[in-house]
Design a protein around this motif. Sequence first.
Motif, short mmCIF file in Angstrom:
data_model
loop_
_atom_site.label_atom_id
_atom_site.label_comp_id
_atom_site.label_asym_id
_atom_site.label_seq_id
_atom_site.Cartn_x
_atom_site.Cartn_y
_atom_site.Cartn_z
N GLN A 182 -4.18 0.97 5.89
CA GLN A 182 -4.21 1.54 4.47
C GLN A 182 -3.68 2.83 4.00
N HIS A 194 0.11 1.68 3.76
CA HIS A 194 0.28 1.31 2.23
C HIS A 194 0.61 2.26 1.12
N ARG A 195 -0.31 3.09 1.16
CA ARG A 195 -0.24 4.26 0.10
C ARG A 195 0.91 5.26 0.25
N GLU A 244 2.10 -6.73 1.16
CA GLU A 244 0.56 -6.58 1.50
C GLU A 244 -0.09 -7.99 1.30
N PRO A 252 -10.99 1.95 0.85
CA PRO A 252 -10.45 2.11 2.12
C PRO A 252 -10.03 3.30 2.71
#
Length: 482
Positions: A375, A378-379, A404, A279
Motif C-alpha cells: 500500500q 502504491h502511494r 491496482e 491502509p
Amino acid sequence: MQQLPDRTGLAAILPPVVLEIGRLFEAAGHELSLVGGPVRDLFVGRVSPDLDFTTDASPDQTLAVVAGWADATWEVGRDFGTIALRKGEETIEVTTYRAEAYDPDSRKPVVAFGTSLKDDLYRRDFTMNAMALRLPSLELVDPYGGAADLEAGILRTPGTPASSFSDDPLRMMRAARFASQLKVGVAPEVRQAMADMAERITIISAERVRDELVKLINGADPRAGIDLLVDSGLAERVLPEVSALKLEVDEHHRHKDVYQHSLQVLEQAAELESGPDGPVPGPDFVLRFAALMHDVGKPATRRFEPSGAVSFRHHDVVGSKLVKKRMRELRFDNDTIKAVARLVELHMRFYGYGEAGWTDSAVRRYVTDAGPLLQRLHRLTRSDVTTRNRRKAERLAFAYDDLEQRIEEILAKEELESVRPDLDGQAIMAILGLRPGPLVGRAYKHLLELRLDNGPMGPEAAEAELRAWWADQPEAREAAAT
C-alpha cells in the motif's frame, strides 16, 4: 491564531491536575508555572498532551510538595532539575528554574539552577515557547513577545540566535521542525545564525537529531522544514544525500531539478495517506521519508549519453544502499531502515513493466516483492509523477489504476499476500530424500519461482516439477553415479 481564553475558559479546558498542582506549590510557598509548548498550543486551539512546569523549588523541595499527592515519581532527570510524576492518567514534568549552556566541545549541557521565571524563559529556544501561565492564578507571562510572534507566524529567539544555538545546537533542527509542524517562517537573523553555526550540530547525538527529523517529516509542511535544513547548510551535516539532489544544471537543461521533484513527491505522498482506519494512516514516516529519499541515488549514477539524454541507471538500487547507510548513522531501528530502503529500491519497478504490459506473473512478483509495503508502494509510485504534461500524467495514472485492479483480482483469487510454493520444506525433503540444508532451500526457491510464474499448481504437478528440476542438478547425478 485564536485569543487566549480568560481564566474561566482556561480552567475549563486545562486538565484539572494543572490547577491542583499549582495550589500545592502555592500553599508550600513556591512558584509554579505551566510553560513552553502547552502554553503555545493554547493559542492555536489545542491542549498539549505534554504538561511541563517550571518552579523556583529545588528537586528535593518539589518531591516534598508532591509527596502523598502524586501516584508515582521518577528522578531520572534530577541532575537537570527535573522531577517527573504521574497523577491519574497525566504524566507531569516539573523543572527547577535554570540556565544552561553547552561546552563547545561537549554534547552534554552544563546546568545551573536559576532564581526567576523571566530568566528561565530567556534561556528557552524560541519566543513562542517562552511563555508561561502562573499557577494557580493562570496569569500569562510573556516577556519576549511570544504571542505576537505566534500571531505573525515567525520564529524568533528570546536572546540572540547565536547565543541560543550555542547553548543548544539542536535548536537549529527544532527551528526546521517548527517550520514544518506549525507552518511558521523563520526570522532573518535566526536563518543567518543557522547558516553561520550549522557545523555546531555535529556535537549533538545522532538519536536527538533523528527524533527532530522524524517530527519534521511528519509535520504539516515537511517541504518547508527540509528547505530550511538545506538552505542553512544543516542538511549537509545530517542529511547530505538530500543536499546532493541539487544537481548542477547543465547548460542545455537536459534534466529537471531532482531536489524540487523530490520535495513535490514528498508533498504528494503525504496527501495520499489514508485516514486512521485506512491502509496507510497519516502521518506515515516510512512513506514520507521514502518519498523524500527515493532519488538520492541519482547524483552518483548520472550519465550524459551520446544522444544528449541524461540517464540514472540503477539509481534505485544505489539509492537504497545510501538510505540504509544514512539511517544507520542516524540510529534508526532496523525495521524502519529496511522498510524505507525497500521502498526506494522498488520505486521504479512499475516502469519496468509499463510498455510490455503486466502478465499475471509480473503482478505476482510485484506484490510478493512489496510484501507488507504494497500500500505504501502504491502511494509512492503515484506520487513520483510530477510531470507538467497532463496527458502523460493521465496516462501513467490510468496505467497504475489498471495495475491496482489486476492486483486486487489476483489477490482475491490466489491470496498472494501469503504466497508459498505448493510443497513446503518437509515435503521436499521427503520426496527427494534430502536432509535439511542448502539443497532444500534451492528446491524451495525453484518451486516459489514456478508459483509466481504460473500461479497455484497443486501438489502433484509441483512434485513432478520438483523431480524434473532435481534430475538436472549435479548433486542428483553424483548420487546416481555412486
